[in-house]
Design an enzyme around this catalytic site. Structure first.
Site, PDB file in Angstrom:
ATOM      1  N   LEU A 100       0.831  -1.214   0.000  1.00 40.81           N
ATOM      2  CA  LEU A 100       0.000   0.000   0.000  1.00 40.81           C
ATOM      3  C   LEU A 100       0.863   1.260   0.000  1.00 40.81           C
ATOM      4  O   LEU A 100       0.395   2.351   0.308  1.00 40.81           O
ATOM      5  CB  LEU A 100      -0.938  -0.002   1.218  1.00 40.81           C
ATOM      6  CG  LEU A 100      -1.887  -1.203   1.285  1.00 40.81           C
ATOM      7  CD1 LEU A 100      -2.666  -1.193   2.594  1.00 40.81           C
ATOM      8  CD2 LEU A 100      -2.849  -1.196   0.110  1.00 40.81           C
ATOM      9  N   ASP A 147       3.461   5.608  -7.111  1.00 38.52           N
ATOM     10  CA  ASP A 147       3.163   5.690  -5.673  1.00 38.52           C
ATOM     11  C   ASP A 147       3.373   7.097  -5.141  1.00 38.52           C
ATOM     12  O   ASP A 147       2.569   7.618  -4.372  1.00 38.52           O
ATOM     13  CB  ASP A 147       4.040   4.705  -4.893  1.00 38.52           C
ATOM     14  CG  ASP A 147       3.864   3.292  -5.378  1.00 38.52           C
ATOM     15  OD1 ASP A 147       2.886   3.035  -6.106  1.00 38.52           O
ATOM     16  OD2 ASP A 147       4.706   2.449  -5.041  1.00 38.52           O
TER      17      ASP A 147
HETATM   18  C1  GLA Z   1       5.450  -0.874  -6.616  1.00 39.70           C
HETATM   19  C2  GLA Z   1       6.177   0.334  -7.188  1.00 39.70           C
HETATM   20  C3  GLA Z   1       5.272   1.114  -8.152  1.00 39.70           C
HETATM   21  C4  GLA Z   1       4.655   0.184  -9.193  1.00 39.70           C
HETATM   22  C5  GLA Z   1       4.045  -1.040  -8.541  1.00 39.70           C
HETATM   23  C6  GLA Z   1       3.595  -2.069  -9.554  1.00 39.70           C
HETATM   24  O1  GLA Z   1       4.405  -0.470  -5.788  1.00 39.70           O
HETATM   25  O2  GLA Z   1       6.618   1.171  -6.165  1.00 39.70           O
HETATM   26  O3  GLA Z   1       6.010   2.155  -8.755  1.00 39.70           O
HETATM   27  O4  GLA Z   1       5.589  -0.180 -10.155  1.00 39.70           O
HETATM   28  O5  GLA Z   1       4.957  -1.684  -7.659  1.00 39.70           O
HETATM   29  O6  GLA Z   1       2.609  -1.546 -10.367  1.00 39.70           O
END
Ligand code: GLA
Length: 350
Positions: A100, A147
């Site tokens: 998350l 994120d």
């Molecule tokens: C992690 C990474 C994101 C993204 C997801 C997969 O959460 O931090 O940048 O690549 O994996 O979608």
């Protein structure tokens, strides 16, 4: 001064953000809270774990403090000045290692706090990019921008559509009628995650090299026929998943929530079979949810972490207790779950 930075879920568009693709996350109402104040040395403490780390010079600690340390170093890089020693006190109701984005929340939260504390006049977009660079350069995860953008730029009741190629973003109203999103934390920590994540990125780069393309944005389904084995599987996932993001936005605009559920199940199949980032425990939960909820899939980097479920409240309440029971019997792990509410991005918190 107190600040809070949210975690995020991603409706769809998984493992596309480091492949110049589309993503559709939103911030959730689970936060990392940060307090900062001037000090005689850098200090990082967490109320949750009762830890306290003190440093005279900023260096790698191989702890959660690295997300903040990397962020401070990035800001110093930009302003071409040292940040004076600060004390950071952290508290969190965001599950750690559950996919998350607790790490992005730490980065974005600390960048926002430092920006406000010293009145550096950085925008929230700058803050997202600082967090992303800290993660890539200091922590060593070659992640995309999803994120950090979600934690910095989300708005309540909206999803954040990001084109990671142009870095442009758009807020899409999130009206789910009588459906809800839920998170089920599988309780499996994604320890393999970081190394396998970087391997996935490399495999995608290799697929591009074979195709003599600079970006996935230039890759077509016809091109895929020139790829074999792992390269083919990874690239096919990226193309299909990008399409699913665009179709999900259409479905949201047309209030067709059932259709979004189908895309979530499809996305999971692809993450499991083509991108190979799921794990046994998560697949067990997804199989159990099929035909009982509207949609479900693994979220985040993979190899454990959480599942996103789209369901009507009654349907979810009916099955969750039985799932908890069966899962515990099989894996001796207590499932945790919560209903997801959207939230604003990082902000001052009084
Ligand atoms: C992690 C990474 C994101 C993204 C997801 C997969 O959460 O931090 O940048 O690549 O994996 O979608």
């Amino acid at each position: 001064m107190k600040y809070r930075a949210p975690g995020r879920i991603n409706i769809i568009g998984e493992h596309t953000d480091y492949n110049d693709g589309y993503v559709l996350p939103f911030a959730i109402d689970k936060y990392i809270y940060l307090e900062i104040e001037k000090s005689d040395k850098f200090t990082f403490s967490s109320k949750n774990s009762n830890e306290k780390i003190s440093l005279k010079n900023l260096q790698k600690t191989n702890t959660w403090a690295d997300y903040i340390i990397g962020t401070i170093l990035e800001i110093e890089n930009i302003i071409k000045k040292d940040i004076p020693p600060l004390e950071f006190r952290i508290e969190s109701n965001l599950p750690i290692g559950a996919g998350l984005s607790s790490s992005a929340a730490l980065e974005v939260g600390s960048a926002y706090a430092i920006n406000d504390f010293f009145d550096l006049k950085l925008s929230n977009e700058d803050i997202a990019k600082i967090g992303w660079r800290a993660e890539n350069k200091f922590v060593g995860l070659n992640c995309g921008i999803m994120d950090q953008y979600a934690s910095a730029l989300s708005k309540e009741n909206h999803a954040l559509f990001i084109d990671t190629y142009t870095k442009k973003y758009d807020l899409i109203p999130l009206n789910l009628k009588d459906y809800n999103f839920y998170i089920i934390n599988s309780g499996v920590k994604h320890e393999l995650g970081n190394s396998e994540y970087n391997v996935r990125k490399k495999q995608c780069d290799e697929a591009l090299k074979t195709l003599e393309k600079k970006s996935f944005r230039d890759v077509s389904y016809e091109d895929l026929e020139k790829l074999k084995g792992i390269s083919y599987k990874r690239a096919k996932h990226v193309l299909d998943e990008n399409n699913r993001v665009l179709k999900t936005i259409e479905a949201l605009k047309n209030n067709n929530i059932e259709l979004i559920g189908e895309y979530l199940f499809e996305s999971h199949e692809s993450l499991k079979n083509l991108y190979e980032v799921s794990c046994e425990e998560i697949d067990y939960i997804i199989d159990n949810l099929k035909n009982k909820v509207t949609g479900a899939r693994i979220v985040g980097g993979g190899f454990g972490g959480s599942i996103l479920v789209l369901s009507k409240e009654d349907d979810f309440e009916k099955i969750i207790n039985n799932l908890k029971y069966e899962y515990y019997k099989k894996y001796s792990i207590e499932i945790e779950y919560f209903k997801v509410k959207s939230s604003n991005g990082v902000e001052k918190y009084v």
